[in-house]
Design a protein around this motif. Structure first.
Motif, PDB file in Angstrom:
ATOM      1  N   TYR A 102       0.849  -1.189   0.000  1.00  0.00           N
ATOM      2  CA  TYR A 102       0.000   0.000   0.000  1.00  0.00           C
ATOM      3  C   TYR A 102       0.889   1.245   0.000  1.00  0.00           C
ATOM      4  N   GLY A 103       0.402   2.316  -0.621  1.00  0.00           N
ATOM      5  CA  GLY A 103       1.179   3.545  -0.600  1.00  0.00           C
ATOM      6  C   GLY A 103       0.557   4.619  -1.459  1.00  0.00           C
ATOM      7  N   ARG A 104       1.249   5.766  -1.479  1.00  0.00           N
ATOM      8  CA  ARG A 104       0.793   6.913  -2.264  1.00  0.00           C
ATOM      9  C   ARG A 104       2.011   7.636  -2.821  1.00  0.00           C
ATOM     10  N   ALA A 105       2.017   7.859  -4.123  1.00  0.00           N
ATOM     11  CA  ALA A 105       3.047   8.632  -4.798  1.00  0.00           C
ATOM     12  C   ALA A 105       2.419   9.929  -5.288  1.00  0.00           C
ATOM     13  N   GLU A 106       3.155  11.039  -5.142  1.00  0.00           N
ATOM     14  CA  GLU A 106       2.651  12.338  -5.586  1.00  0.00           C
ATOM     15  C   GLU A 106       3.746  13.092  -6.329  1.00  0.00           C
ATOM     16  N   ALA A 107       3.330  13.921  -7.279  1.00  0.00           N
ATOM     17  CA  ALA A 107       4.275  14.766  -8.008  1.00  0.00           C
ATOM     18  C   ALA A 107       3.569  16.046  -8.413  1.00  0.00           C
ATOM     19  N   ARG A 108       4.295  17.153  -8.278  1.00  0.00           N
ATOM     20  CA  ARG A 108       3.785  18.454  -8.699  1.00  0.00           C
ATOM     21  C   ARG A 108       4.419  18.761 -10.048  1.00  0.00           C
ATOM     22  N   ILE A 109       3.573  18.829 -11.110  1.00  0.00           N
ATOM     23  CA  ILE A 109       4.066  18.861 -12.486  1.00  0.00           C
ATOM     24  C   ILE A 109       3.401  19.987 -13.271  1.00  0.00           C
ATOM     25  N   GLN A 110       4.194  20.625 -14.114  1.00  0.00           N
ATOM     26  CA  GLN A 110       3.673  21.591 -15.076  1.00  0.00           C
ATOM     27  C   GLN A 110       3.952  21.084 -16.480  1.00  0.00           C
ATOM     28  N   GLY A 111       2.906  20.990 -17.288  1.00  0.00           N
ATOM     29  CA  GLY A 111       3.070  20.514 -18.652  1.00  0.00           C
ATOM     30  C   GLY A 111       1.715  20.297 -19.292  1.00  0.00           C
ATOM     31  N   ARG A 112       1.604  20.618 -20.565  1.00  0.00           N
ATOM     32  CA  ARG A 112       0.337  20.453 -21.273  1.00  0.00           C
ATOM     33  C   ARG A 112       0.095  18.971 -21.543  1.00  0.00           C
ATOM     34  N   ARG A 113      -1.145  18.533 -21.273  1.00  0.00           N
ATOM     35  CA  ARG A 113      -1.494  17.133 -21.520  1.00  0.00           C
ATOM     36  C   ARG A 113      -2.897  17.070 -22.104  1.00  0.00           C
ATOM     37  N   THR A 114      -3.048  16.312 -23.189  1.00  0.00           N
ATOM     38  CA  THR A 114      -4.386  16.112 -23.740  1.00  0.00           C
ATOM     39  C   THR A 114      -5.146  15.073 -22.947  1.00  0.00           C
ATOM     40  N   ASP A 115      -4.444  14.130 -22.391  1.00  0.00           N
ATOM     41  CA  ASP A 115      -5.017  13.141 -21.492  1.00  0.00           C
ATOM     42  C   ASP A 115      -3.864  12.343 -20.889  1.00  0.00           C
ATOM     43  N   GLY A 116      -4.167  11.406 -20.020  1.00  0.00           N
ATOM     44  CA  GLY A 116      -3.152  10.469 -19.567  1.00  0.00           C
ATOM     45  C   GLY A 116      -2.431  10.841 -18.293  1.00  0.00           C
ATOM     46  N   ALA A 117      -3.194  11.052 -17.192  1.00  0.00           N
ATOM     47  CA  ALA A 117      -2.541  11.271 -15.902  1.00  0.00           C
ATOM     48  C   ALA A 117      -1.655  10.087 -15.541  1.00  0.00           C
ATOM     49  N   TRP A 118      -2.013   8.908 -16.048  1.00  0.00           N
ATOM     50  CA  TRP A 118      -1.233   7.718 -15.750  1.00  0.00           C
ATOM     51  C   TRP A 118       0.115   7.738 -16.460  1.00  0.00           C
ATOM     52  N   ARG A 119       0.276   8.667 -17.426  1.00  0.00           N
ATOM     53  CA  ARG A 119       1.579   8.815 -18.073  1.00  0.00           C
ATOM     54  C   ARG A 119       2.433   9.871 -17.370  1.00  0.00           C
ATOM     55  N   ALA A 120       1.830  10.972 -16.943  1.00  0.00           N
ATOM     56  CA  ALA A 120       2.599  12.041 -16.293  1.00  0.00           C
ATOM     57  C   ALA A 120       3.322  11.505 -15.065  1.00  0.00           C
ATOM     58  N   LEU A 121       2.606  10.797 -14.215  1.00  0.00           N
ATOM     59  CA  LEU A 121       3.196  10.070 -13.091  1.00  0.00           C
ATOM     60  C   LEU A 121       2.815   8.613 -13.311  1.00  0.00           C
ATOM     61  N   GLY A 122       3.654   7.914 -14.045  1.00  0.00           N
ATOM     62  CA  GLY A 122       3.325   6.564 -14.483  1.00  0.00           C
ATOM     63  C   GLY A 122       3.836   5.484 -13.550  1.00  0.00           C
ATOM     64  N   VAL A 123       3.400   4.271 -13.825  1.00  0.00           N
ATOM     65  CA  VAL A 123       3.777   3.099 -13.041  1.00  0.00           C
ATOM     66  C   VAL A 123       4.318   2.026 -13.974  1.00  0.00           C
ATOM     67  N   LEU A 124       5.423   1.417 -13.571  1.00  0.00           N
ATOM     68  CA  LEU A 124       6.018   0.306 -14.309  1.00  0.00           C
ATOM     69  C   LEU A 124       6.134  -0.890 -13.378  1.00  0.00           C
ATOM     70  N   ASP A 125       6.258  -2.083 -13.981  1.00  0.00           N
ATOM     71  CA  ASP A 125       6.497  -3.265 -13.162  1.00  0.00           C
ATOM     72  C   ASP A 125       7.984  -3.384 -12.858  1.00  0.00           C
ATOM     73  N   ALA A 126       8.362  -4.412 -12.144  1.00  0.00           N
ATOM     74  CA  ALA A 126       9.755  -4.567 -11.712  1.00  0.00           C
ATOM     75  C   ALA A 126      10.716  -4.738 -12.882  1.00  0.00           C
ATOM     76  N   GLN A 127      10.219  -5.130 -14.051  1.00  0.00           N
ATOM     77  CA  GLN A 127      11.060  -5.298 -15.242  1.00  0.00           C
ATOM     78  C   GLN A 127      11.085  -4.043 -16.107  1.00  0.00           C
ATOM     79  N   GLY A 128      10.388  -2.985 -15.674  1.00  0.00           N
ATOM     80  CA  GLY A 128      10.368  -1.748 -16.434  1.00  0.00           C
ATOM     81  C   GLY A 128       9.309  -1.701 -17.508  1.00  0.00           C
ATOM     82  N   GLY A 129       8.390  -2.655 -17.503  1.00  0.00           N
ATOM     83  CA  GLY A 129       7.319  -2.672 -18.488  1.00  0.00           C
ATOM     84  C   GLY A 129       6.018  -2.156 -17.912  1.00  0.00           C
ATOM     85  N   VAL A 130       5.042  -1.948 -18.775  1.00  0.00           N
ATOM     86  CA  VAL A 130       3.728  -1.492 -18.332  1.00  0.00           C
ATOM     87  C   VAL A 130       2.985  -2.668 -17.708  1.00  0.00           C
TER      88      VAL A 130
END
Length: 242
Positions: free
Chosen positions: A86-114
């Motif tokens: 369990y946990g929470r990751a946060e980031a304060r970011i400036q940048g234009r995005r059409t969509d995809g909050a999951w990309r701005a602060l993304g998550v990868l598995d232990a092998q570096g894949g989605v």
């Protein structure tokens, strides 16, 4: 001055009141910071190599701007995985995005894949590039929930329950790349169990001791004997939120 007076009064009262040592500690949950980066450093320096690495292993744009921010022109991931359930990751970011909050602060598995799983949209997450926004990911063994400025926008149901995670800062958006982004800070916190005594009056407390009051954990700043009215939330000279 008020804090000093209270501490002095505690010393005098300790000799006049039969103080009960704090006992009966019970398990309580506090959030422990396991990653915190405010990107301080000279302009042009690279981010801390013990914390971050380029996600694709090639040369990219990831430099400090000298004002406490990270200027990013390529994906940057954490060097370590987070095995906590369990946990929470946060980031304060400036940048234009059409969509995809999951990309701005993304998550990868232990092998570096989605990670494998299914994604559900909970609300719009389009932002312009004029202001900073707070992205957050709350994770459990089965789900990842993204929020944007406190508003839940995406939920991901994990196919592999409880697998370790890495986090990635990524400027890609909706299949396109923006002109870059600035990152003000990143934190990752996970809950841990600690032993904390219930606060009560006429009790002797030691520096560093954990005390629970109204479901909030405090750390004792100074040795003292508590009196009625000296609850942890009212006497910051003696207690600090843990």
């Amino acid at each position: 001055m008020r804090g000093r007076a209270l501490i002095a009064a505690a010393v005098m009262v300790a000799g006049a009141v039969a103080a009960t040592p704090a006992t009966g500690a019970e398990a309580a949950t506090v959030n422990r910071t396991v990653l915190s980066d405010g990107f301080s450093g000279a302009g042009g320096d690279r981010p801390d190599g013990d914390v971050w690495t380029l996600a694709d292993g090639r040369r990219g744009i990831a430099v400090l701007d000298g004002d406490g921010r990270l200027a990013l022109g390529s994906a940057l991931r954490t060097t370590k995985t987070f095995p906590q359930q369990y946990g929470r990751a946060e980031a304060r970011i400036q940048g234009r995005r059409t969509d995809g909050a999951w990309r701005a602060l993304g998550v990868l598995d232990a092998q570096g894949g989605v990670p494998a799983g299914s994604l559900e949209t909970l609300g719009p997450d389009r932002v312009d590039g004029d202001d900073f926004h707070t992205y957050a990911v709350d994770w459990t063994p089965t789900t990842l929930t993204w929020s944007l400025d406190g508003r839940a926008v995406l939920r991901f149901t994990r196919a592999a329950k409880g697998e370790p995670l890495m986090f990635v800062l990524n400027m890609a958006s909706g299949g396109y790349y923006s002109n870059g982004m600035l990152v003000d800070w990143v934190t990752v916190r996970t809950p841990v169990q600690v032993d904390a005594a219930k606060w009560k009056a006429y009790t002797a407390y030691k520096p560093g001791q954990l005390v629970e009051y109204k479901k909030v954990i405090y750390r004792v700043r100074e040795a003292h004997t508590s009196l009625p009215g000296w609850q942890p939330d009212l006497v910051p000279a003696l207690f600090a939120k843990a």
